[in-house]
Design a protein around this motif. Structure first.
Motif, PDB file in Angstrom:
ATOM      1  N   ALA A 185       1.343   0.096   2.440  1.00  0.00           N
ATOM      2  CA  ALA A 185       0.303   0.620   2.480  1.00  0.00           C
ATOM      3  C   ALA A 185      -0.936  -0.733   2.501  1.00  0.00           C
ATOM      4  O   ALA A 185      -0.319  -1.728   2.094  1.00  0.00           O
ATOM      5  N   THR A 186      -1.560  -1.051   3.635  1.00  0.00           N
ATOM      6  CA  THR A 186      -2.305  -1.941   3.942  1.00  0.00           C
ATOM      7  C   THR A 186      -3.914  -1.226   3.245  1.00  0.00           C
ATOM      8  O   THR A 186      -3.703   0.337   3.715  1.00  0.00           O
ATOM      9  N   PHE A 187      -5.027  -1.855   2.603  1.00  0.00           N
ATOM     10  CA  PHE A 187      -6.709  -0.946   2.139  1.00  0.00           C
ATOM     11  C   PHE A 187      -7.834  -1.927   2.637  1.00  0.00           C
ATOM     12  O   PHE A 187      -6.996  -3.296   2.697  1.00  0.00           O
ATOM     13  N   ASN A 188      -8.540  -1.661   3.465  1.00  0.00           N
ATOM     14  CA  ASN A 188      -9.167  -2.368   3.705  1.00  0.00           C
ATOM     15  C   ASN A 188     -11.021  -1.357   3.059  1.00  0.00           C
ATOM     16  O   ASN A 188     -11.073  -0.909   3.851  1.00  0.00           O
ATOM     17  N   ARG A 189     -11.266  -2.691   2.575  1.00  0.00           N
ATOM     18  CA  ARG A 189     -12.008  -2.308   1.824  1.00  0.00           C
ATOM     19  C   ARG A 189     -13.977  -1.458   2.368  1.00  0.00           C
ATOM     20  O   ARG A 189     -13.783  -1.018   2.111  1.00  0.00           O
ATOM     21  N   GLU A 190     -13.787  -2.659   3.453  1.00  0.00           N
ATOM     22  CA  GLU A 190     -15.332  -2.403   4.584  1.00  0.00           C
ATOM     23  C   GLU A 190     -15.169  -0.860   5.470  1.00  0.00           C
ATOM     24  O   GLU A 190     -15.872  -0.119   4.746  1.00  0.00           O
ATOM     25  N   ASP A 191     -13.431  -0.657   5.455  1.00  0.00           N
ATOM     26  CA  ASP A 191     -13.854   0.128   6.469  1.00  0.00           C
ATOM     27  C   ASP A 191     -13.104   1.188   5.514  1.00  0.00           C
ATOM     28  O   ASP A 191     -13.026   2.950   6.167  1.00  0.00           O
ATOM     29  N   LYS A 192     -13.360   1.240   4.108  1.00  0.00           N
ATOM     30  CA  LYS A 192     -12.740   2.234   3.579  1.00  0.00           C
ATOM     31  C   LYS A 192     -11.512   3.177   3.811  1.00  0.00           C
ATOM     32  O   LYS A 192     -10.958   4.122   4.052  1.00  0.00           O
ATOM     33  N   SER A 193     -10.657   2.078   4.871  1.00  0.00           N
ATOM     34  CA  SER A 193      -9.597   3.272   4.997  1.00  0.00           C
ATOM     35  C   SER A 193      -8.041   2.777   4.604  1.00  0.00           C
ATOM     36  O   SER A 193      -7.530   1.296   3.715  1.00  0.00           O
ATOM     37  N   VAL A 194      -6.551   3.392   4.218  1.00  0.00           N
ATOM     38  CA  VAL A 194      -5.781   2.248   4.322  1.00  0.00           C
ATOM     39  C   VAL A 194      -5.017   3.209   5.717  1.00  0.00           C
ATOM     40  O   VAL A 194      -5.289   3.936   6.559  1.00  0.00           O
ATOM     41  N   LYS A 195      -3.884   2.099   5.713  1.00  0.00           N
ATOM     42  CA  LYS A 195      -2.646   2.795   6.718  1.00  0.00           C
ATOM     43  C   LYS A 195      -1.571   2.293   5.959  1.00  0.00           C
ATOM     44  O   LYS A 195      -1.045   1.089   5.052  1.00  0.00           O
ATOM     45  N   MET A 196      -0.667   3.257   6.558  1.00  0.00           N
ATOM     46  CA  MET A 196       0.935   3.817   6.072  1.00  0.00           C
ATOM     47  C   MET A 196       2.009   3.254   6.509  1.00  0.00           C
ATOM     48  O   MET A 196       1.949   4.298   7.645  1.00  0.00           O
ATOM     49  N   VAL A 197       3.236   2.591   6.137  1.00  0.00           N
ATOM     50  CA  VAL A 197       4.188   3.489   7.074  1.00  0.00           C
ATOM     51  C   VAL A 197       5.625   3.570   6.256  1.00  0.00           C
ATOM     52  O   VAL A 197       5.471   2.246   5.313  1.00  0.00           O
ATOM     53  N   SER A 198       5.553   3.907   6.993  1.00  0.00           N
ATOM     54  CA  SER A 198       7.717   4.341   6.286  1.00  0.00           C
ATOM     55  C   SER A 198       8.329   3.401   6.946  1.00  0.00           C
ATOM     56  O   SER A 198       8.567   3.089   7.762  1.00  0.00           O
ATOM     57  N   LEU A 199       9.536   2.823   5.779  1.00  0.00           N
ATOM     58  CA  LEU A 199      10.284   2.061   6.196  1.00  0.00           C
ATOM     59  C   LEU A 199      11.646   2.234   6.461  1.00  0.00           C
ATOM     60  O   LEU A 199      12.499   2.395   5.100  1.00  0.00           O
ATOM     61  N   PRO A 200      12.739   3.469   6.745  1.00  0.00           N
ATOM     62  CA  PRO A 200      13.422   3.836   6.239  1.00  0.00           C
ATOM     63  C   PRO A 200      14.493   3.690   5.964  1.00  0.00           C
ATOM     64  O   PRO A 200      15.056   2.213   6.391  1.00  0.00           O
ATOM     65  N   ARG A 201      15.024   3.644   4.845  1.00  0.00           N
ATOM     66  CA  ARG A 201      16.737   3.246   4.117  1.00  0.00           C
ATOM     67  C   ARG A 201      17.753   2.606   4.664  1.00  0.00           C
ATOM     68  O   ARG A 201      17.959   1.680   4.551  1.00  0.00           O
ATOM     69  N   ASP A 202      17.794   2.826   6.119  1.00  0.00           N
ATOM     70  CA  ASP A 202      18.974   2.520   7.000  1.00  0.00           C
ATOM     71  C   ASP A 202      18.641   1.750   7.941  1.00  0.00           C
ATOM     72  O   ASP A 202      19.329   1.556   8.617  1.00  0.00           O
ATOM     73  N   SER A 203      17.219   1.611   8.071  1.00  0.00           N
ATOM     74  CA  SER A 203      16.772   0.288   9.519  1.00  0.00           C
ATOM     75  C   SER A 203      17.529  -1.287   8.425  1.00  0.00           C
ATOM     76  O   SER A 203      17.846  -1.655   8.195  1.00  0.00           O
TER      77      SER A 203
END
Ligand code: C30
Length: 290
Positions: A62-80
């Motif tokens: 997950a990444t957090f951008n304070r100014e934009d007040k947003s979060v982006k999330m990416v799941s990494l499948p365990r068998d990647s």
């Protein structure tokens, strides 16, 4: 004390090798790697028996951008299928933890996306149950009917009907684990839903719930390089978050070797890497949400 049980700096120290300076989550944009592990004794591990042989079954960056007040999330499948530094060329991403704990897991994810992983939170079933209990449950829109085992692996002990509802700790854990009704990819989607619900529920709390008790109880079942002060600041920060966006890491099933791997789509890895770099506003990048 119990707090120091949960506090565990990475071998690299406070600063990611991909940063000029360590970031402060109360001032800077930052990234967190969330890892769920099953280190229970029924699988032959003791709660605090280290990382050897313990795979990470859930992995979310997950990444957090304070100014934009947003979060982006990416799941990494365990068998990647990924390159794990210092190991044979490609292997499942979940194995990084079983070879080298969070140090190697963080390095592997940093190499995959070429972004710094500033913080991590690793927890097992018990810590997850404690956290959901402290929050008084989490609200989830269950899309499909689910019959699942509970934390003690009692078959069929948990039953969920579709619809928006408050999940109890045991129900939330079953929701995070269930995969046989569809796949590990959909399971990753459900885990992101849970993280979003946890952030929203934390933001709605007047005060930090039973905070001392939670920290005392989760001590041995959770590890993080956030400090106690960081965590207090994050509770305040949670209230300011406006948008949480899910990114999808595309890939295909690969059984060509006889074993199952999730073959990551290279262009998807590149695209997510660019999005995360921009969201973190790494040197040379600006974030423009439009
Ligand atoms: C930091 C800030 C600011 C915000 C973040 C918000 C925070 C702090 C969140 C805190 C909580 C966190 C960090 C959440 C992140 C990740 C999540 C959602 C973790 C929850 C669950 C957890 C602790 C671990 C992962 C558990 C998983 C995914 C799987 C383990 C199947 C076997 C062989 C069978 C077995 C069968 C099922 C359910 N099981 O469960 O049962 O070992 O799953 O797929 O390996 O096993 O297959 O056939 O034996 O019965 O079908 P499992 P499996």
């Amino acid at each position: 004390n119990a707090t120091s049980n949960a506090s565990e700096e990475l071998g690299r120290g406070e600063k990611s090798d991909k940063r000029e300076q360590a970031v402060d989550p109360s001032e800077d944009h930052f990234s967190v790697l969330l890892a769920g592990v099953d280190d229970s004794s029924k699988r032959g591990f003791s709660a605090n028996g280290g990382y050897k042989g313990v795979r990470s079954d859930a992995l979310i960056l997950a990444t957090f951008n304070r100014e934009d007040k947003s979060v982006k999330m990416v799941s990494l499948p365990r068998d990647s299928k990924v390159e794990i530094p210092g190991h044979r060329n490609t292997d499942r991403i979940a194995h990084a933890h079983s070879y080298g704990g969070m140090d190697l897991t963080v390095e592997t994810v940093e190499d995959l996306f070429d972004v710094p992983v500033d913080y991590y939170v690793k927890l097992n079933f018990d810590a997850f149950l404690e956290i959901i209990d402290a929050l008084g449950g989490v609200e989830i829109n269950v899309e499909k009917e689910i019959t699942e085992q509970n934390s003690k692996d009692e078959a069929g002990a948990i039953h969920l009907e579709p619809g928006v509802q408050e999940l109890s700790p045991e129900e939330a854990l079953a929701y995070a684990r269930t995969r046989k009704l569809d796949s590990d990819i959909y399971r990753g989607d459900r885990q992101k839903q849970l993280v979003e619900a946890i952030i929203k529920k934390s933001a709605s709390m007047e005060s930090i719930p039973k905070y001392g008790t939670v920290i005392d109880t989760v001590g041995d079942n959770m590890a993080t390089n956030f400090t106690f002060g960081n965590i207090l600041a994050l509770f305040k920060y949670a209230k300011s978050i406006d948008t949480i966006e899910n990114l999808k890491l595309e890939g295909t099933d690969d059984t060509s070797t006889g074993a199952y791997y999730y073959q990551l789509d290279e262009s998807s890895v590149d695209e997510i890497s660019e999005q995360l770099k921009s969201h973190l506003e790494l040197p040379g990048y600006n974030y423009d949400p439009n």
